[in-house]
Design a protein around this motif. Structure first.
Motif, PDB file in Angstrom:
ATOM      1  N   SER A  38       4.963   5.540   1.887  1.00 30.17           N
ATOM      2  CA  SER A  38       5.101   6.962   2.249  1.00 30.17           C
ATOM      3  C   SER A  38       5.519   7.109   3.711  1.00 30.17           C
ATOM      4  CB  SER A  38       3.783   7.710   2.025  1.00 30.17           C
ATOM      5  OG  SER A  38       3.641   8.011   0.668  1.00 30.17           O
ATOM      6  N   ALA A  39       4.992   6.221   4.578  1.00 35.77           N
ATOM      7  CA  ALA A  39       5.378   6.269   5.992  1.00 35.77           C
ATOM      8  C   ALA A  39       6.872   6.017   6.133  1.00 35.77           C
ATOM      9  CB  ALA A  39       4.595   5.228   6.779  1.00 35.77           C
ATOM     10  N   ASP A  64       0.845  -1.193   0.000  1.00 33.64           N
ATOM     11  CA  ASP A  64       0.000   0.000   0.000  1.00 33.64           C
ATOM     12  C   ASP A  64       0.885   1.248   0.000  1.00 33.64           C
ATOM     13  OD1 ASP A  64      -3.167   0.565   1.088  1.00 33.64           O
ATOM     14  OD2 ASP A  64      -1.749   2.221   1.099  1.00 33.64           O
ATOM     15  N   PRO A  65       0.599   2.207  -0.912  1.00 32.88           N
ATOM     16  CA  PRO A  65       1.446   3.405  -0.982  1.00 32.88           C
ATOM     17  C   PRO A  65       1.547   4.155   0.351  1.00 32.88           C
ATOM     18  CG  PRO A  65      -0.049   3.335  -2.851  1.00 32.88           C
ATOM     19  CD  PRO A  65      -0.451   2.222  -1.940  1.00 32.88           C
ATOM     20  N   THR A  66       0.503   4.013   1.209  1.00 33.27           N
ATOM     21  CA  THR A  66       0.539   4.708   2.498  1.00 33.27           C
ATOM     22  C   THR A  66       1.725   4.225   3.335  1.00 33.27           C
ATOM     23  OG1 THR A  66      -1.864   4.510   2.388  1.00 33.27           O
ATOM     24  CG2 THR A  66      -0.956   5.461   4.379  1.00 33.27           C
ATOM     25  N   THR A  69       9.261   6.438   3.776  1.00 32.64           N
ATOM     26  CA  THR A  69      10.077   7.544   3.223  1.00 32.64           C
ATOM     27  C   THR A  69      10.006   8.769   4.135  1.00 32.64           C
ATOM     28  OG1 THR A  69       8.274   8.288   1.801  1.00 32.64           O
ATOM     29  CG2 THR A  69       9.879   6.815   0.805  1.00 32.64           C
ATOM     30  N   SER A 108      11.143  10.305  -2.232  1.00 32.22           N
ATOM     31  CA  SER A 108       9.868  10.175  -2.910  1.00 32.22           C
ATOM     32  C   SER A 108       9.711   8.771  -3.472  1.00 32.22           C
ATOM     33  CB  SER A 108       9.807  11.199  -4.039  1.00 32.22           C
ATOM     34  OG  SER A 108       8.669  10.984  -4.822  1.00 32.22           O
ATOM     35  N   THR A 109       8.439   8.329  -3.571  1.00 37.19           N
ATOM     36  CA  THR A 109       8.188   7.038  -4.210  1.00 37.19           C
ATOM     37  C   THR A 109       8.047   7.209  -5.716  1.00 37.19           C
ATOM     38  OG1 THR A 109       5.888   7.416  -3.669  1.00 37.19           O
ATOM     39  CG2 THR A 109       7.094   5.905  -2.255  1.00 37.19           C
ATOM     40  N   HIS A 110       8.040   8.463  -6.171  1.00 37.03           N
ATOM     41  CA  HIS A 110       7.962   8.743  -7.605  1.00 37.03           C
ATOM     42  C   HIS A 110       9.138   9.620  -8.002  1.00 37.03           C
ATOM     43  CE1 HIS A 110       3.960   7.225  -7.184  1.00 37.03           C
ATOM     44  NE2 HIS A 110       3.807   7.279  -8.495  1.00 37.03           N
TER      45      HIS A 110
END
Lengths: 208, 253
Positions: free
Chosen positions: A8-9, A3-5, A11, A63-65
């Motif tokens: 993000s946690a 899950d991207p959440t 990173t 960043s994930t992107h």
């Protein structure tokens, strides 16, 4: 697919920890400023995940992107950790591919080895004061609990095996046993010597 | 697809049907009421996870130095703060919200955090954005679209002010993927959420509206179709936290 959440946690935590470490390290901050405007993509092959590192005037953004990075690194997580830990390892030895501006990699390796990160403070930052404090407390408690168990555990396991289970001897029993083995060995050596002497005597008297 | 019904001229306000012309003023009342404690409530309601949803939005935005960014329904300025740092002194961030109470809270907070120079504040209606065509590299609307009366009109207005190649990001509550999560989420939003609203902000009605408006908002596939119908290309979405929230992305051709 993670899950991207959660990513993000991760990173956010890492970024906050780096940010804190840089705040008290003006020399590293200055070295980072020379990289401002550049970016690094780290592709973790087994996780199918790309982590972007943007170098900015004020620090680092993760960043994930990432789009059009200056440098791209691609490899498995153990391989990437290996080159991060041991500056002597070459990229080819570790099985890591690199493209683009390699001067960024050299600078990052130098800076990374000097940084000390404080994870607990970092958690406070992105979770807010209420949740961050709670989680930090839980983590601190868990770490302390594990440390205590690691120390007393060794003693408890020893006592259980020797006194309760009688599976292994206690240190004094073991010492007594090894002393007896020593005495037995000495006695058998003496017996061997006597036997040899008697055999010599018999052969001498026979030939006489 | 619009939630406006031409025959009755009514629209959704949570689970209630209200005249179209009343929705904006009713939404405004809700946000006037919650503005002061909006951030604290967001932290409590989501356990801090709303920060991660916003962070992911910023990561996907691809906003860099020199860009012009419009943060619609920017409320208390969470996204604008980050964008202002990313675009640097050569860029521009416009913090827009239809509600002046929210905008005041946001403006004061950003000033307190030392943001100035590349940020302007604008009281604007998402359906009729007061900016020239082809102005922005990126537009974000976080937890705002479901409160807009005519969402199609708002999407077309956003397309107009985006530069060709610019991107729109819509962060909004959506439909959880698993039935189990959906049930737990229903209990949470219709029982716990209004209770928290009453205890913290002394306003359970506003928080009941928030929960109801989330259920009335189009699901992932429907919103994606609405963006395509408005003229966006390369439309796609990411489910966050099991689909409780979704981030939709579209590009102006």
């Amino acid at each position: 697919m993670i899950d991207p959440t959660l990513i993000s946690a991760a990173t956010a935590t890492l970024e906050a920890a780096i940010d804190k470490a840089l705040r008290y390290d003006p020399a590293t901050r200055q070295r980072l400023q020379q990289l401002a405007g550049k970016s690094l993509a780290i592709e973790l092959t087994e996780l199918q995940l790309t982590l972007g590192v943007y170098f900015e005037e004020q620090g680092i953004a993760l960043s994930t992107h990432i789009e059009e990075p200056s440098t791209r690194l691609k490899g498995s997580l153990p391989a990437l950790l290996l080159i991060a830990r041991d500056p002597g390892t070459s990229l080819a030895q570790a099985g890591v591919e690199a493209e683009g501006d390699t001067s960024v990699l050299l600078a990052v390796r130098d800076i990374g080895s000097d940084l000390e990160l404080d994870w607990e403070e970092a958690l406070n930052d992105w979770l807010g004061d209420v949740a961050g404090h709670q989680l930090a407390q839980v983590l601190r408690g868990q770490v302390n609990w594990l440390r205590e168990r690691a120390n007393s555990g060794r003693r408890l396991v020893g006592e259980f095996l020797t006194e309760e289970l009688r599976a292994v001897p206690s240190p004094s029993e073991l010492q007594h046993f090894s002393e007896q083995v020593d005495q037995l060995r000495l006695a058998s050596d003496r017996l061997q010597a006597r036997f040899d002497r008697l055999r010599d005597l018999l052969s001498n008297s026979g030939s006489a | 697809m619009s939630d406006r019904r031409q025959d009755k001229k009514t629209t959704h306000f949570g689970f209630k049907e209200v005249p179209v012309e009343d929705k904006a003023s009713r939404v405004a009342e809700v946000f006037h009421s919650v503005a002061g404690k909006y951030d604290l409530m967001n932290d409590l309601m989501s356990g801090g996870v709303h920060r991660l949803w916003k962070r992911f939005t910023i990561e996907v935005s691809g906003v860099r130095r020199g860009h012009k960014v419009l943060d619609i329904a920017g409320g208390t300025g969470d996204l604008s703060y980050k964008f202002s740092r990313l675009v640097g002194p050569d860029g521009l961030v416009v913090l827009a919200d239809i509600n002046d109470s929210m905008l005041k809270v946001g403006r004061d907070r950003l000033t307190d955090r030392g943001i100035s120079g590349n940020l302007v504040v604008s009281q604007a209606d998402a359906q009729q954005l007061p900016f020239p065509d082809n102005t922005f590299d990126c537009i974000t609307i976080a937890f705002g679209l479901r409160n807009v009366t005519d969402k199609d009109m708002a999407l077309r207005s956003m397309l107009r002010v985006l530069k060709p190649g610019g991107r729109l990001l819509v962060l909004e509550f959506s439909k959880p993927r698993s039935e189990l999560l959906n049930k737990a989420y229903d209990t949470y939003s219709f029982r716990l959420l209004p209770l928290m609203g009453k205890l913290v902000a002394n306003d359970s009605d506003s928080y009941s509206y928030l929960a109801e408006s989330i259920r009335m908002h189009p699901d992932q596939a429907t919103l994606k179709q609405m963006m395509e119908d408005a003229g966006f290309s390369n439309c796609d979405y990411h489910d966050l936290t099991g689909g409780i929230v979704a981030l939709h992305k579209g590009t102006k051709p």
